[in-house]
Design a protein around this motif. Sequence first.
Motif, mmCIF file in Angstrom:
data_model
loop_
_atom_site.group_PDB
_atom_site.id
_atom_site.type_symbol
_atom_site.label_atom_id
_atom_site.label_comp_id
_atom_site.label_asym_id
_atom_site.label_seq_id
_atom_site.Cartn_x
_atom_site.Cartn_y
_atom_site.Cartn_z
ATOM 1 N N ASN A 186 0.131 4.398 0.351
ATOM 2 C CA ASN A 186 -0.283 5.390 1.342
ATOM 3 C C ASN A 186 -1.133 4.712 2.414
ATOM 4 O OD1 ASN A 186 0.839 7.746 -0.043
ATOM 5 N ND2 ASN A 186 -0.783 7.411 -1.559
ATOM 6 N N HIS B 230 0.857 -1.185 0.000
ATOM 7 C CA HIS B 230 0.000 0.000 0.000
ATOM 8 C C HIS B 230 0.896 1.239 0.000
ATOM 9 C CE1 HIS B 230 -3.229 2.768 0.852
ATOM 10 N NE2 HIS B 230 -4.122 1.779 0.934
ATOM 11 N N ARG C 91 6.296 -1.418 -0.363
ATOM 12 C CA ARG C 91 5.787 -0.048 -0.281
ATOM 13 C C ARG C 91 4.804 0.283 -1.380
ATOM 14 N NH1 ARG C 91 10.523 3.929 -0.354
ATOM 15 N NH2 ARG C 91 8.888 5.345 0.338
#
Length: 227
Positions: A114, A112, A173
């Motif tokens: 954010n 993910h 990330r």
Amino acid sequence: MDSASGGTGPPDPNTSGGEGPSSAATGSIAAAAAGAVVPAAAAEASSSPAPPSRYESQKRRDWNTFLQYLKNHKPPLTLARCSGAHVIEFLKYLDQFGKTKVHAAGCPYFGHPNPPAPCACPLKQAWGSLDALIGRLRAAYEENGGRPESNPFGARAVRIYLREVREGQAKARGIPYEKKKRKRPTVTATAVVGNVSAGPSQGGGDGDGGGGSSTTAAAATTTSTAV
């Protein structure tokens, strides 16, 4: 002797008619002093070394940090015995000072970009920081007398480790590391056609009476535009 006899005495330096020697001497001394000060200042400015760039300063700090790491290593290591495996150990040691959140495989925010909430995943050094660090240390090693063929920072194991870190962080990330694509120029051709007409000839005698001729010229202009 009476002053009326027509004799003239020595000129008075304080009178308006005479030129004061003190002012001329003062101007010469000031000019000489100014001429001496300017070359001295220029020589001092040229002799002072230029301050190191930001890159050189960072490279020196990184090199000193690595040497200190070797000194504190147990057992202590010398630079001559350092290998690519020791460089990888050094990079992993630096992870404790990292500031980049790298999600573990079991984290709900894995992949993910954010995450909406914090998680317990550790902070590590970002791949970009490690890659730049290895570049500086590789240059510093050779600048300090190391041979390029024995440079531990250019070892194949180090390159493989950096690639694995890049791929792992990209998945964790959700931020892919893509190489920047070079922009290719496009060529556009425009044809310009012009007609040139020749007027009748003004010939005398046995001419053909001024027959006209028509000529067509084509020019191609090429423009290069970057997309």
